[in-house]
Design a protein around this motif. Structure first.
Motif, PDB file in Angstrom:
ATOM      1  N   PHE A 181     -40.305  84.977  46.874  1.00  0.00           N
ATOM      2  CA  PHE A 181     -40.261  86.205  45.798  1.00  0.00           C
ATOM      3  C   PHE A 181     -39.974  87.433  46.432  1.00  0.00           C
ATOM      4  CE2 PHE A 181     -43.260  89.426  44.392  1.00  0.00           C
ATOM      5  CZ  PHE A 181     -43.121  89.529  42.957  1.00  0.00           C
ATOM      6  N   GLU A 182     -40.171  87.660  47.445  1.00  0.00           N
ATOM      7  CA  GLU A 182     -40.074  89.161  47.965  1.00  0.00           C
ATOM      8  C   GLU A 182     -38.569  89.397  48.086  1.00  0.00           C
ATOM      9  OE1 GLU A 182     -40.872  92.920  49.027  1.00  0.00           O
ATOM     10  OE2 GLU A 182     -42.125  91.528  48.246  1.00  0.00           O
ATOM     11  N   HIS A 183     -37.768  88.310  48.708  1.00  0.00           N
ATOM     12  CA  HIS A 183     -36.580  88.469  48.986  1.00  0.00           C
ATOM     13  C   HIS A 183     -35.682  88.335  47.655  1.00  0.00           C
ATOM     14  CE1 HIS A 183     -36.967  86.681  53.339  1.00  0.00           C
ATOM     15  NE2 HIS A 183     -37.562  88.015  53.241  1.00  0.00           N
ATOM     16  N   VAL A 184     -35.760  87.641  46.665  1.00  0.00           N
ATOM     17  CA  VAL A 184     -35.098  87.577  45.570  1.00  0.00           C
ATOM     18  C   VAL A 184     -35.445  88.624  44.521  1.00  0.00           C
ATOM     19  CG1 VAL A 184     -34.896  86.036  43.407  1.00  0.00           C
ATOM     20  CG2 VAL A 184     -35.237  84.878  45.554  1.00  0.00           C
ATOM     21  N   ALA A 185     -36.662  89.134  44.410  1.00  0.00           N
ATOM     22  CA  ALA A 185     -36.815  90.312  43.743  1.00  0.00           C
ATOM     23  C   ALA A 185     -36.106  91.586  44.319  1.00  0.00           C
ATOM     24  CB  ALA A 185     -38.406  90.773  43.826  1.00  0.00           C
ATOM     25  N   VAL A 186     -36.108  91.705  45.523  1.00  0.00           N
ATOM     26  CA  VAL A 186     -35.364  92.861  45.843  1.00  0.00           C
ATOM     27  C   VAL A 186     -33.809  92.909  45.833  1.00  0.00           C
ATOM     28  CG1 VAL A 186     -34.859  94.139  48.092  1.00  0.00           C
ATOM     29  CG2 VAL A 186     -37.193  93.459  47.875  1.00  0.00           C
ATOM     30  N   PHE A 187     -33.453  91.704  46.157  1.00  0.00           N
ATOM     31  CA  PHE A 187     -32.291  91.351  45.875  1.00  0.00           C
ATOM     32  C   PHE A 187     -31.557  91.383  44.357  1.00  0.00           C
ATOM     33  CE2 PHE A 187     -28.384  88.506  45.208  1.00  0.00           C
ATOM     34  CZ  PHE A 187     -27.461  88.996  46.312  1.00  0.00           C
ATOM     35  N   ALA A 188     -32.365  91.095  43.418  1.00  0.00           N
ATOM     36  CA  ALA A 188     -32.353  91.102  42.095  1.00  0.00           C
ATOM     37  C   ALA A 188     -32.003  92.664  41.517  1.00  0.00           C
ATOM     38  CB  ALA A 188     -33.048  90.224  41.279  1.00  0.00           C
ATOM     39  N   PHE A 189     -33.048  93.577  42.186  1.00  0.00           N
ATOM     40  CA  PHE A 189     -32.958  94.938  41.868  1.00  0.00           C
ATOM     41  C   PHE A 189     -31.803  95.617  42.319  1.00  0.00           C
ATOM     42  CE2 PHE A 189     -34.515  99.110  43.164  1.00  0.00           C
ATOM     43  CZ  PHE A 189     -34.406  99.831  41.950  1.00  0.00           C
ATOM     44  N   GLU A 190     -31.294  95.432  43.755  1.00  0.00           N
ATOM     45  CA  GLU A 190     -30.281  96.084  44.173  1.00  0.00           C
ATOM     46  C   GLU A 190     -28.941  95.765  44.076  1.00  0.00           C
ATOM     47  OE1 GLU A 190     -31.603  96.044  48.287  1.00  0.00           O
ATOM     48  OE2 GLU A 190     -33.072  97.364  48.151  1.00  0.00           O
ATOM     49  N   GLU A 191     -28.932  94.281  44.158  1.00  0.00           N
ATOM     50  CA  GLU A 191     -27.461  93.706  43.969  1.00  0.00           C
ATOM     51  C   GLU A 191     -27.101  93.189  42.497  1.00  0.00           C
ATOM     52  OE1 GLU A 191     -25.356  94.127  46.388  1.00  0.00           O
ATOM     53  OE2 GLU A 191     -26.773  95.034  47.803  1.00  0.00           O
ATOM     54  N   LEU A 192     -28.134  92.818  41.811  1.00  0.00           N
ATOM     55  CA  LEU A 192     -27.910  91.989  40.536  1.00  0.00           C
ATOM     56  C   LEU A 192     -28.073  93.068  39.454  1.00  0.00           C
ATOM     57  CD1 LEU A 192     -29.628  88.314  41.213  1.00  0.00           C
ATOM     58  CD2 LEU A 192     -27.191  89.347  41.592  1.00  0.00           C
ATOM     59  N   ARG A 193     -28.284  94.445  39.611  1.00  0.00           N
ATOM     60  CA  ARG A 193     -28.400  95.352  38.623  1.00  0.00           C
ATOM     61  C   ARG A 193     -29.385  95.323  37.913  1.00  0.00           C
ATOM     62  NH1 ARG A 193     -22.906  93.894  39.613  1.00  0.00           N
ATOM     63  NH2 ARG A 193     -21.588  95.634  40.558  1.00  0.00           N
ATOM     64  N   PHE A 194     -30.480  94.653  38.175  1.00  0.00           N
ATOM     65  CA  PHE A 194     -31.809  94.797  37.298  1.00  0.00           C
ATOM     66  C   PHE A 194     -31.994  96.325  37.284  1.00  0.00           C
ATOM     67  CE2 PHE A 194     -31.570  90.234  37.769  1.00  0.00           C
ATOM     68  CZ  PHE A 194     -32.272  89.777  36.721  1.00  0.00           C
ATOM     69  N   ALA A 195     -32.677  96.691  36.138  1.00  0.00           N
ATOM     70  CA  ALA A 195     -32.799  98.088  35.978  1.00  0.00           C
ATOM     71  C   ALA A 195     -33.880  98.735  36.935  1.00  0.00           C
ATOM     72  CB  ALA A 195     -33.563  98.290  34.476  1.00  0.00           C
ATOM     73  N   SER A 196     -34.933  97.639  37.193  1.00  0.00           N
ATOM     74  CA  SER A 196     -36.206  98.337  38.119  1.00  0.00           C
ATOM     75  C   SER A 196     -36.561  97.218  38.929  1.00  0.00           C
ATOM     76  CB  SER A 196     -37.195  98.743  37.197  1.00  0.00           C
ATOM     77  OG  SER A 196     -37.801  97.758  36.475  1.00  0.00           O
ATOM     78  N   LEU A 197     -37.232  97.544  39.900  1.00  0.00           N
ATOM     79  CA  LEU A 197     -37.856  96.560  40.943  1.00  0.00           C
ATOM     80  C   LEU A 197     -39.061  95.522  39.937  1.00  0.00           C
ATOM     81  CD1 LEU A 197     -38.070  95.427  43.706  1.00  0.00           C
ATOM     82  CD2 LEU A 197     -40.030  97.269  44.055  1.00  0.00           C
ATOM     83  N   GLY A 198     -39.693  96.054  39.171  1.00  0.00           N
ATOM     84  CA  GLY A 198     -40.441  95.415  38.408  1.00  0.00           C
ATOM     85  C   GLY A 198     -39.587  94.069  37.668  1.00  0.00           C
ATOM     86  N   LYS A 199     -38.553  94.564  36.852  1.00  0.00           N
ATOM     87  CA  LYS A 199     -37.784  93.493  36.381  1.00  0.00           C
ATOM     88  C   LYS A 199     -37.106  92.370  37.361  1.00  0.00           C
ATOM     89  CE  LYS A 199     -36.512  96.364  32.468  1.00  0.00           C
ATOM     90  NZ  LYS A 199     -35.400  96.818  31.451  1.00  0.00           N
TER      91      LYS A 199
END
Length: 552
Positions: A16-34
């Protein structure tokens, strides 16, 4: 189970922690919550599908395809976790590969535990399910291409035993080597049947099954032909049975018609006998009335002579009339009883005999009824004769009394004697005329009785002739039945049956084919063409010349 849940919790936490951060930083999700919602969606989807898979496996209704989406999402999680540990803005080093692999260890370990749990559930709830052997990993390493082909065939054709699959490959290789040795290395010279094991091996056939395929197919084709022939014969048999049943139904209907005709003839004969008896009774009643009238005239004449003698004569006449009426009633009752007994006899005879015998019995019953009527008329004539004799005796007695009275009257007065003598002469003339009329009537009755006897004798002879004809028809019907049974046993065709039937018809008319009308052949065989009937007659004549016997 607890260890698996702990492992799942650890895996979800790290992933959860790794995928959430990677999705926010590299996959261009608008925010860390998304990014966190994305990670939660992936992990929850994996857990839901795993739970459904395990539940359906426990209920003995496994869903096989649901494992592949789980593997796909787990692989995506592994890739995302590994990508989160990749270096940024520098080249990959060995430690970077180790770090990326370490991020995917826990998800892979979790999937392995889930598969282990699913397999354990299958073995618990379905202990009789065939287990699929696994291919040794060393074979994958030493012969990956051949092992892949073996794995593919095992999956495609449901072979669960790895040793069985190996034995099939060995048999195929040995058979191929035998062919090479047989044809000196050129397998192309082998026949199509000999090449079947190589052609059918990709489809899961063993060498023995492939070699046995031509014989099995020929046997199946032969069985199909035999089944088709059996169906055709069954259809022909059903058609012949239907025709036979139709003919039997027609014969039964014809028999019923003849039976009804016999019953009608019997009832008509009885009705004629009753009518003749009633007419005779009416004639006799009229004659009795006439005689009573004549007697009344005579009595009236005698009444003028002596009232006492007239009353006595009337009483005697009344008694005679009563006796005659009683005799007539008794005759009618006896006739009714005889008719009822004869009807019962006819009914019993008709119930036990064939239709033609019933007709003869009915006509014979009519003749017997006529004979009985003639006998009754003869008895009535005798009664009339006895009544006349009684009248004559009564007249003699009356004459004696009258003579005595006249003698006594002559002693008293000559005029009375003359009147009495005149009256006596008139009475004597009247009696003579009555006696003459009675004699003529008796003669007429005798002639009538003789005529009725002749009629009864003629009817009896007719009944005997009809009985003989009925017996002849019965014998012919028996011969026809035996011939039909012989034809059924010989399985003759319809035309052969028709020719034999015409042969029997020719034999019935004396053996001369020209004496048999074509119309009779058309009626018996239900054909409309005279030409066809002529052909049947010609073939039947040739059959008789060739020695055909009616018992055949």
């Amino acid at each position: 189970m607890i260890a698996a849940l702990v492992l799942a919790g650890i895996g979800l936490y790290l992933s959860f922690e790794h995928v959430a951060v990677f999705a926010f930083e590299e996959l261009r999700f608008a925010s860390l919550g998304k990014g966190q919602l994305f990670a939660v969606g992936v992990d929850v989807g994996i857990m839901v599908m795993i739970a459904v898979d395990l539940l359906m496996a426990w209920l003995k209704r496994p869903i096989s395809w649901i494992r592949y989406p789980v593997w796909l999402l787990t692989a995506a999680t592994v890739v995302l976790n590994a990508a989160s540990g990749a270096p940024k803005d520098r080249a990959w080093e060995l430690l970077d590969y180790v770090a990326a692999g370490a991020h995917g260890v826990v998800p892979v370990l979790f999937i392995m535990v889930v598969e282990l749990g699913r397999t354990s559930i299958d073995r618990i709830v379905r202990p009789d399910q065939a287990e699929r052997d696994s291919i040794p990993w060393l074979r994958w390493v030493l012969a990956p291409v051949a092992t892949a082909r073996i794995f593919r065939r095992m999956r495609l054709w449901g072979v669960t035993s790895y040793p069985e699959m190996i034995r099939r490959d060995q048999d195929l290789i040995a058979y191929e080597q035998w062919l090479k040795r047989k044809y000196e290395g050129d397998i192309s010279e082998a026949t199509e049947d000999e090449l079947l094991p190589m052609k059918m091996a990709p489809y899961g056939y063993t060498v023995a099954q492939a070699l046995a395929m031509p014989d099995e197919q020929e046997q199946a084709a032969q069985e199909r032909e035999e089944e088709a022939e059996r169906r055709r014969l069954d259809a022909e048999t059903r058609s012949e049975v239907a025709k036979a049943e139709s003919e039997a139904e027609r014969l039964r209907a014809k028999g019923k018609v003849e039976l009804v005709q016999a019953e009608v003839d019997g009832q008509t004969g009885q009705a004629r006998a009753h009518a003749r008896a009633q007419v005779s009774a009416a004639e006799r009643a009229a004659e009795l009335e006439q005689q009573a009238l004549d007697n009344a005239v005579v009595a009236e004449a005698r009444a003028r002579e002596a009232e006492a003698e007239r009353k006595e004569a009337q009483e005697r006449k009344a008694r005679a009339a009563a006796d005659l009426e009683k005799a007539e009633l008794e005759r009618q009752a006896a006739e009714q009883r005889r008719a009822a007994a004869e009807a019962d006899k006819v009914a019993a005879a008709e119930a036990g005999a064939i239709e033609t015998e019933r007709i003869a019995q009915a006509r014979k019953a009519t003749a017997v009824a006529d004979l009985e009527a003639a006998e009754l008329e003869r008895q009535a004539a005798e009664k009339r004769k006895e009544a006349a004799e009684a009248d004559r005796v009564a007249a003699a007695e009356a004459q004696a009394i009258e003579t005595q009275a006249i003698a006594e009257a002559r002693k008293a007065a000559a005029e009375a004697d003359r009147v009495a003598a005149e009256t006596e002469r008139a009475a004597a003339e009247t009696r003579r005329a009555a006696a003459e009329a009675e004699r003529k009537e008796a003669e007429e009755d005798r002639r009538r009785e003789a005529a009725l006897a002749d009629i009864a004798r003629s009817q009896k002879e007719t009944a005997e002739a009809e009985r003989a004809a009925a017996e002849t028809r019965r014998v012919a019907a028996e011969i026809e039945r035996r011939a039909v049974e012989a034809e059924d046993a010989a399985r003759l065709k319809p035309r052969e049956r028709a020719v034999r039937k015409v042969a029997r018809m020719i034999h019935a008319v004396g053996g001369d084919a020209d004496r048999l009308p074509l119309a009779d052949i058309q009626r018996e065989l239900a054909v409309t063409s005279p030409g066809t009937a002529s052909e049947y007659r010609q073939e039947a004549a040739e059959l008789l010349v060739g020695g055909y016997r009616l018992e055949q």
